[in-house]
Every structure is written in structure tokens, then in C-alpha cells.
Design a protein around this motif. Sequence first.
Motif, PDB file in Angstrom:
ATOM      1  N   SER A   1      32.333  32.953  42.546  1.00 44.09           N
ATOM      2  CA  SER A   1      32.677  31.775  43.345  1.00 44.09           C
ATOM      3  C   SER A   1      33.788  32.063  44.352  1.00 44.09           C
ATOM      4  O   SER A   1      33.997  31.300  45.291  1.00 44.09           O
ATOM      5  N   GLN A   2      34.528  33.163  44.132  1.00 41.70           N
ATOM      6  CA  GLN A   2      35.583  33.607  45.049  1.00 41.70           C
ATOM      7  C   GLN A   2      36.559  32.483  45.421  1.00 41.70           C
ATOM      8  O   GLN A   2      36.732  32.158  46.596  1.00 41.70           O
ATOM      9  N   PRO A   3      37.209  31.860  44.431  1.00 40.33           N
ATOM     10  CA  PRO A   3      38.193  30.827  44.755  1.00 40.33           C
ATOM     11  C   PRO A   3      39.339  31.412  45.578  1.00 40.33           C
ATOM     12  O   PRO A   3      39.721  32.567  45.399  1.00 40.33           O
ATOM     13  N   MET A   4      39.843  30.605  46.483  1.00 41.62           N
ATOM     14  CA  MET A   4      40.880  31.086  47.386  1.00 41.62           C
ATOM     15  C   MET A   4      42.114  31.562  46.619  1.00 41.62           C
ATOM     16  O   MET A   4      42.613  30.868  45.746  1.00 41.62           O
ATOM     17  N   GLY A   5      42.572  32.766  46.938  1.00 40.66           N
ATOM     18  CA  GLY A   5      43.811  33.283  46.368  1.00 40.66           C
ATOM     19  C   GLY A   5      43.660  34.007  45.052  1.00 40.66           C
ATOM     20  O   GLY A   5      44.652  34.479  44.501  1.00 40.66           O
ATOM     21  N   ILE A   6      42.423  34.115  44.494  1.00 42.43           N
ATOM     22  CA  ILE A   6      42.223  34.794  43.212  1.00 42.43           C
ATOM     23  C   ILE A   6      41.400  36.054  43.431  1.00 42.43           C
ATOM     24  O   ILE A   6      40.295  36.014  43.974  1.00 42.43           O
ATOM     25  N   GLN A   7      41.956  37.199  43.028  1.00 44.79           N
ATOM     26  CA  GLN A   7      41.258  38.476  43.104  1.00 44.79           C
ATOM     27  C   GLN A   7      41.226  39.098  41.708  1.00 44.79           C
ATOM     28  O   GLN A   7      42.225  39.092  40.992  1.00 44.79           O
ATOM     29  N   VAL A   8      40.056  39.619  41.340  1.00 46.11           N
ATOM     30  CA  VAL A   8      39.869  40.223  40.020  1.00 46.11           C
ATOM     31  C   VAL A   8      39.392  41.652  40.202  1.00 46.11           C
ATOM     32  O   VAL A   8      38.457  41.922  40.954  1.00 46.11           O
ATOM     33  N   GLY A   9      40.056  42.573  39.507  1.00 47.29           N
ATOM     34  CA  GLY A   9      39.643  43.963  39.516  1.00 47.29           C
ATOM     35  C   GLY A   9      39.369  44.450  38.104  1.00 47.29           C
ATOM     36  O   GLY A   9      40.184  44.222  37.199  1.00 47.29           O
ATOM     37  N   LEU A  10      38.232  45.098  37.902  1.00 49.25           N
ATOM     38  CA  LEU A  10      37.838  45.588  36.581  1.00 49.25           C
ATOM     39  C   LEU A  10      38.212  47.066  36.494  1.00 49.25           C
ATOM     40  O   LEU A  10      37.653  47.905  37.211  1.00 49.25           O
TER      41      LEU A  10
ATOM     42  N   SER B   1      39.575  50.052  40.903  1.00 49.13           N
ATOM     43  CA  SER B   1      38.851  49.077  40.075  1.00 49.13           C
ATOM     44  C   SER B   1      37.532  48.648  40.709  1.00 49.13           C
ATOM     45  O   SER B   1      37.323  48.780  41.923  1.00 49.13           O
ATOM     46  N   LEU B   2      36.651  48.119  39.841  1.00 49.20           N
ATOM     47  CA  LEU B   2      35.401  47.516  40.318  1.00 49.20           C
ATOM     48  C   LEU B   2      35.691  46.094  40.766  1.00 49.20           C
ATOM     49  O   LEU B   2      36.432  45.358  40.112  1.00 49.20           O
ATOM     50  N   LYS B   3      35.093  45.692  41.881  1.00 45.78           N
ATOM     51  CA  LYS B   3      35.331  44.360  42.420  1.00 45.78           C
ATOM     52  C   LYS B   3      34.005  43.732  42.822  1.00 45.78           C
ATOM     53  O   LYS B   3      32.994  44.420  42.975  1.00 45.78           O
ATOM     54  N   GLY B   4      34.002  42.428  42.989  1.00 50.00           N
ATOM     55  CA  GLY B   4      32.822  41.726  43.481  1.00 50.00           C
ATOM     56  C   GLY B   4      31.606  41.930  42.603  1.00 50.00           C
ATOM     57  O   GLY B   4      31.687  41.915  41.368  1.00 50.00           O
ATOM     58  N   GLU B   5      30.468  42.138  43.233  1.00 49.39           N
ATOM     59  CA  GLU B   5      29.203  42.267  42.503  1.00 49.39           C
ATOM     60  C   GLU B   5      29.170  43.490  41.601  1.00 49.39           C
ATOM     61  O   GLU B   5      28.494  43.483  40.566  1.00 49.39           O
ATOM     62  N   ALA B   6      29.890  44.547  41.964  1.00 51.01           N
ATOM     63  CA  ALA B   6      29.947  45.732  41.089  1.00 51.01           C
ATOM     64  C   ALA B   6      30.620  45.366  39.764  1.00 51.01           C
ATOM     65  O   ALA B   6      30.174  45.784  38.686  1.00 51.01           O
ATOM     66  N   ALA B   7      31.673  44.566  39.830  1.00 54.54           N
ATOM     67  CA  ALA B   7      32.352  44.115  38.608  1.00 54.54           C
ATOM     68  C   ALA B   7      31.451  43.184  37.809  1.00 54.54           C
ATOM     69  O   ALA B   7      31.391  43.265  36.577  1.00 54.54           O
ATOM     70  N   VAL B   8      30.731  42.304  38.499  1.00 55.48           N
ATOM     71  CA  VAL B   8      29.816  41.369  37.827  1.00 55.48           C
ATOM     72  C   VAL B   8      28.735  42.136  37.067  1.00 55.48           C
ATOM     73  O   VAL B   8      28.435  41.839  35.898  1.00 55.48           O
ATOM     74  N   ARG B   9      28.143  43.128  37.720  1.00 52.65           N
ATOM     75  CA  ARG B   9      27.090  43.912  37.058  1.00 52.65           C
ATOM     76  C   ARG B   9      27.640  44.615  35.824  1.00 52.65           C
ATOM     77  O   ARG B   9      26.981  44.669  34.774  1.00 52.65           O
ATOM     78  N   HIS B  10      28.846  45.142  35.925  1.00 58.23           N
ATOM     79  CA  HIS B  10      29.426  45.870  34.793  1.00 58.23           C
ATOM     80  C   HIS B  10      29.726  44.923  33.630  1.00 58.23           C
ATOM     81  O   HIS B  10      29.442  45.255  32.472  1.00 58.23           O
ATOM     82  N   ILE B  11      30.262  43.749  33.925  1.00 58.22           N
ATOM     83  CA  ILE B  11      30.566  42.801  32.842  1.00 58.22           C
ATOM     84  C   ILE B  11      29.273  42.311  32.200  1.00 58.22           C
ATOM     85  O   ILE B  11      29.184  42.194  30.968  1.00 58.22           O
ATOM     86  N   ASN B  12      28.252  42.035  33.003  1.00 55.06           N
ATOM     87  CA  ASN B  12      26.959  41.622  32.446  1.00 55.06           C
ATOM     88  C   ASN B  12      26.393  42.709  31.534  1.00 55.06           C
ATOM     89  O   ASN B  12      25.819  42.413  30.475  1.00 55.06           O
TER      90      ASN B  12
END
Length: 300
Positions: A208-217, A279-290
Motif C-alpha cells: 500500500s506504500q503509506p506515506m513516510g513508511i519504508q520497509v527493508g527485509l 535489503s529487499l524492498k517492494g515486490e522483492a520483499a513481498v515475494r520473499h515474505i510470501n
Amino acid sequence: MASAKQFQFAEIGARLRAYRLGKGISPEDLADRIGISRAALYRAEKGEIRKIDTLTSIADVLKVSLPSLMGVGVEYVSTAVAFFERMRQLEEECQQIIGLFSPISYLLTSDDYDRVLREVLMEANQPLDLGERSKEEAINELLAVLQARKRTFREKAPLIVSLISTGDLERFLVHGLVGRYDLPPAVVRERRRMACKEARHIIDIIQSQPMGIQVGLVQEPVPATSFQIFRQADRSVLAISPYRLGEQPNIRLGVALITSAPEAMTLHESIANRLWGNSLKGEAAVRHINGMIEKFGQTA
């Protein structure tokens, strides 16, 4: 506009409150022990401190050094309640948070996480620094501080960079959100489902990419202790913590530290930049968590 001196005294008052909460001492009891009125103690916790003798007496009762209470050099914090109250205070004033917290940043957890966390802390076998409280009272106080942090974060919406270790997330999915490992199988399955739900909540945040939140795996090994960097308007503050709120939580043993020392800030900002860069970010992180959920999660 507040002067630097007023700001310094306000911070001393904030530390005083945090350490008092950490020891489980009521305002009335602390005021009585040091021979001042309750109103005078409340003023002290707001930064209206008139006598160094008062601070010295408070430090003696709370069993904290006067330099720590005044924020000189490194501030050492020996209870989870006091530490997370200090986090709340720092987050209230910060513009950006950069954090590595196991298994995921509490500020980004779902509301369901709080409900289950109460059960997890109650079932844990570890001793608590109760002071004059029951175990339930101590845990309720800790949860109140944590939930106040989450409300403040959502209201003020500072920028946040959350680093998540794949190793920590894997253990979270394998064991579930549990306080100990000898729970009934049905409870373990439910807690593992809860862990899957929380992992999917992280996926939702990334997508959803909420403003101001970044996640790195982060796939590489990470430090054994969690750390957070708080960037404020006029300075940066580093907090290093042994406390953990995931599976097999630790809210008792260890000493956290808080500092603005330039060398400590530079070293930890360097670690954070390296971990974020790799770190993995975006869709790469999503695929890894899935993939982790499919391999390790309790989804049925």
C-alpha cells in the motif's frame, strides 16, 4: 519559543517519570519518600526542578545515577517499562525513526498484535521487576506505554525506516507469538496463525506504500540487540535495547542505553545504511515474505 535550558529540564522531568514508572512507584509514594508534596513531584516531572538536592534524592530512591537522570553521556535503563516510556517521549519529538527491532517494529504492528501480546507476556515464565505491583498490573502498565507509543506514532506520523531480519521473521513464523514453548498444541497453532497474519500485515504495508513508511527485509546477519535512531530537529538520539516483544519476549533481563554521542551515532547510522542498502524492498520483499509464509507458516 522554549529556551535550550527549559528543554533540558523538560527532558530531565521526562526521564524522572520513565524511571519512576519502571520501578512501579506511585507519585504519592515517591513524593513521600523524598519529603516533598505530590504537586512538587508532578512539577518536577514536567521539568520544573528548583533544587539539585531534589534530583539527588529522587536518583537515590529510584536507584539510578544522577548523570543518567540528567542525560549526561550515556543513559542506562534497566527496566522495559522505563525504556519504552523513554521511546514514547523520544518519538513524540522526532521527525524520523530508523529501527531494527525483533521481529518487526512494534509501531507497525496491527491492533490484534496488542491483544495477543497481553496473553504472551502473562504466560511467559521469566521474572518481572514488579516493584509493588502484581504481574498483571506490571504488564498492563507496560502495554499502556506501548499503546501510547503507537497512538503517538499514528497521530504525528514521523518518517520511519523499519529493518526486518529474515532470520527473526522465520523464527516468528516457526514458533508463533508465544511466551514459552510448552504450550498446548492448539494454542501453538493459533499463535503461529497469528504470526502469519502479522507477516501479511507487513506485506499490506509494503504494497500500500503509506506515506513516510519504508520497509527493508534484511537477509544478512544482524546485531543481537535492537537499535533505533531518532532524528529530531536539533539532534539525533540512539537507543540500543535488549528487550524483545516477539516470540519468547524479553521484558526483564538486560540494560538498554540511550545516547547522543557522535561516535555511537555514526557507527549505528553506518550499520543502518548498510543493512538498508542490501535489503529487499517492494515486490522483492513481498515475494520473499510470501515464500517464508508458505514454507514456515501455519496457514490452515
